[in-house]
Design a protein around this motif. Structure first.
Motif, short mmCIF file in Angstrom:
data_model
loop_
_atom_site.label_atom_id
_atom_site.label_comp_id
_atom_site.label_asym_id
_atom_site.label_seq_id
_atom_site.Cartn_x
_atom_site.Cartn_y
_atom_site.Cartn_z
N SER A 157 33.78 30.26 34.87
CA SER A 157 34.43 30.60 33.61
C SER A 157 34.89 32.04 33.57
O SER A 157 35.67 32.44 32.69
CB SER A 157 33.48 30.35 32.43
N GLN A 158 34.41 32.86 34.51
CA GLN A 158 34.90 34.22 34.66
C GLN A 158 34.87 34.58 36.13
O GLN A 158 34.08 34.03 36.90
CB GLN A 158 34.05 35.21 33.85
N LEU A 159 35.77 35.49 36.52
CA LEU A 159 35.83 35.90 37.92
C LEU A 159 34.72 36.89 38.20
O LEU A 159 34.66 37.98 37.62
CB LEU A 159 37.18 36.54 38.24
N ARG A 160 33.84 36.49 39.07
CA ARG A 160 32.78 37.41 39.49
C ARG A 160 32.36 36.99 40.89
O ARG A 160 32.44 35.82 41.25
CB ARG A 160 31.59 37.38 38.54
N GLU A 172 37.92 42.42 42.36
CA GLU A 172 38.75 43.00 41.30
C GLU A 172 40.03 43.59 41.86
O GLU A 172 41.11 43.48 41.27
CB GLU A 172 37.96 44.07 40.55
N ARG A 215 42.30 40.72 42.56
CA ARG A 215 42.75 40.13 41.30
C ARG A 215 43.90 40.93 40.70
O ARG A 215 44.84 40.35 40.11
CB ARG A 215 41.59 40.06 40.30
N LEU A 246 40.75 29.62 35.10
CA LEU A 246 39.30 29.61 35.15
C LEU A 246 38.75 28.31 34.57
O LEU A 246 39.43 27.61 33.82
CB LEU A 246 38.75 30.81 34.39
#
Length: 403
Positions: free
Chosen positions: A41-44, A118, A121, A131
């Motif tokens: 659900s989030q870019l990490r 990052e 991205r 996402l």
């Protein structure tokens, strides 16, 4: 042949990790749009640190993101610093500060994975990442068009699919022979130590490898020196799993390095909850592509981390794949065949070299270990591994004719 339309083929990249975002970024650089489908659900980026060697740095420079990453990374002065397990005696060390740029045109950095993610991205267009899109199935219609199905029920029919979905790739399972994993007998620990809790020797701008019987440990600073990254290798327990999210305890980590130099065990003791995962062994694949579907990064060539080239090879894949598609937009399957011909020999060689390295690092004390230590003192790994660091995808593309 695919009718891609006036705006070019519709490209779906499954997986928004380092390889998937690199693919999106390099395609954009070639003027080709793509959509990255990421299940999170989030870019990490889970995990901790990585080495950004010259072969990666030159590609990040071409994307225009190296300066931003370097501001959050650490430029190494020393690398390949091998130390003996019991007393920390230095067996060899490489002066990266003076030699790396002279030999390969770029420096070597260490960085947190999240910072590299990052940076990549930032080179992908806004709206180019979806996402919360977990791919659960890939099929190919009779006319050759791929069909992706997602956990939320969405169906997508792109012209080209790039499987950058990691070691447990759904895309790989749908298009190529089974890459059955075998038990390597090794597991890896990883941890981050806040720099204020780390001893002086670990805060240096150095990549240090402590080697001993059946084990080795690597440490280097990341996050502009705010943390020290540890990654260590030891015999695996039966309950170890191949997962970036499994954990161990500091006590378990320490137990593996009992009797090692007290400076090293003090560094381990300062770590937070370490991760631990099994290293499974996979033979190189003979092919990555089927029609308009291909693989990239760990989905194509998972490798042991002993040459610190996993992320690097994913970025290289992305650069070559983007150029191959740009050169042959009217026939993506042919472009993908060219891509795998260019990449499989190199990544297979690195898979094999990484596999062999564990045997060298983990020798028990004795005549073979003594001979190895003497060879380290005489070696120049920065030059010996020039085939890794000097690689330039542009040169590879120029030197290989289309089929």
């Amino acid at each position: 042949m695919i009718d891609a339309g006036a705006e070019g083929p519709r490209i779906a990249i499954v997986g928004g990790g380092i390889g998937g975002l690199a693919a999106g970024a390099f395609l954009r650089r070639e003027g080709i749009s793509a959509t990255v489908y990421e299940q999170a659900s989030q870019l990490r980026e889970v995990g901790a640190g990585l080495v950004v060697a010259p072969n990666t740095a030159r590609l990040l420079r071409r994307l225009g993101v190296l300066a931003a990453l370097a501001a959050r990374a650490v430029r190494l002065d020393v690398g390949w610093e091998f130390r003996r397990w019991r007393d920390g005696a230095v067996l060899s060390a490489e002066d990266l500060a003076s030699a790396c740029e002279r030999l390969y045109g770029e420096h070597t950095y260490t960085a947190h994975r999240a910072d590299l993610l990052e940076a990549l991205r930032s080179a992908v267009p806004d709206g180019g990442v979806r996402l919360g899109s977990r791919c659960v199935d890939l099929t190919v219609r009779g006319d050759g068009r791929p069909v992706l199905r997602f956990a939320d029920g969405e169906t997508v029919e792109p012209d080209v699919v790039i499987g950058a979905d990691g070691i447990h790739s759904v895309v790989r399972g749908a298009i190529t022979e089974s890459a059955s994993a075998t038990y390597s007998g090794l597991c890896a620990f990883r941890a981050l130590v806040p720099s204020e809790h780390a001893p002086d020797f670990a805060r240096r701008a150095a990549q240090t490898l402590w080697i001993g019987p059946g084990h080795h440990l690597v440490h280097y600073p990341v996050s502009a020196g705010r943390s020290v990254n540890l990654v260590a290798f030891a015999p695996a327990r039966d309950d170890a799993v191949e997962s970036w999210t499994a954990t161990a305890t500091v006590e378990e980590f320490l137990a593996e390095f009992e009797g090692w130099d007290p400076r090293l065990t003090a560094l381990i003791r300062a770590a937070g909850t370490p991760g631990r995962w099994a290293l499974l062994d996979r033979a190189p694949l003979r092919r990555w592509s089927e029609g308009a579907v291909t693989l990239l990064g760990d989905a194509a060539h998972p490798m042991f981390p002993f040459f610190a080239q996993g992320a690097a090879q994913a970025v290289e894949d992305a650069a070559v794949l983007a150029r191959c598609l740009a050169d042959d937009l009217d026939d993506p399957p042919r472009a993908l065949r060219r891509y795998e011909r260019l990449r499989i020999p190199r990544t297979s060689r690195l898979q094999d070299a990484s596999h062999t390295r564990s045997l060298v690092n983990h020798l028990p004390d004795g005549p073979d270990q003594q001979a190895r230590d003497r060879s380290f003192a005489e070696a120049d790994p920065l030059v010996a591994n020039g085939w890794i660091y000097a690689y330039d995808p542009d040169d590879a593309l120029l030197n290989t004719a289309d089929a």
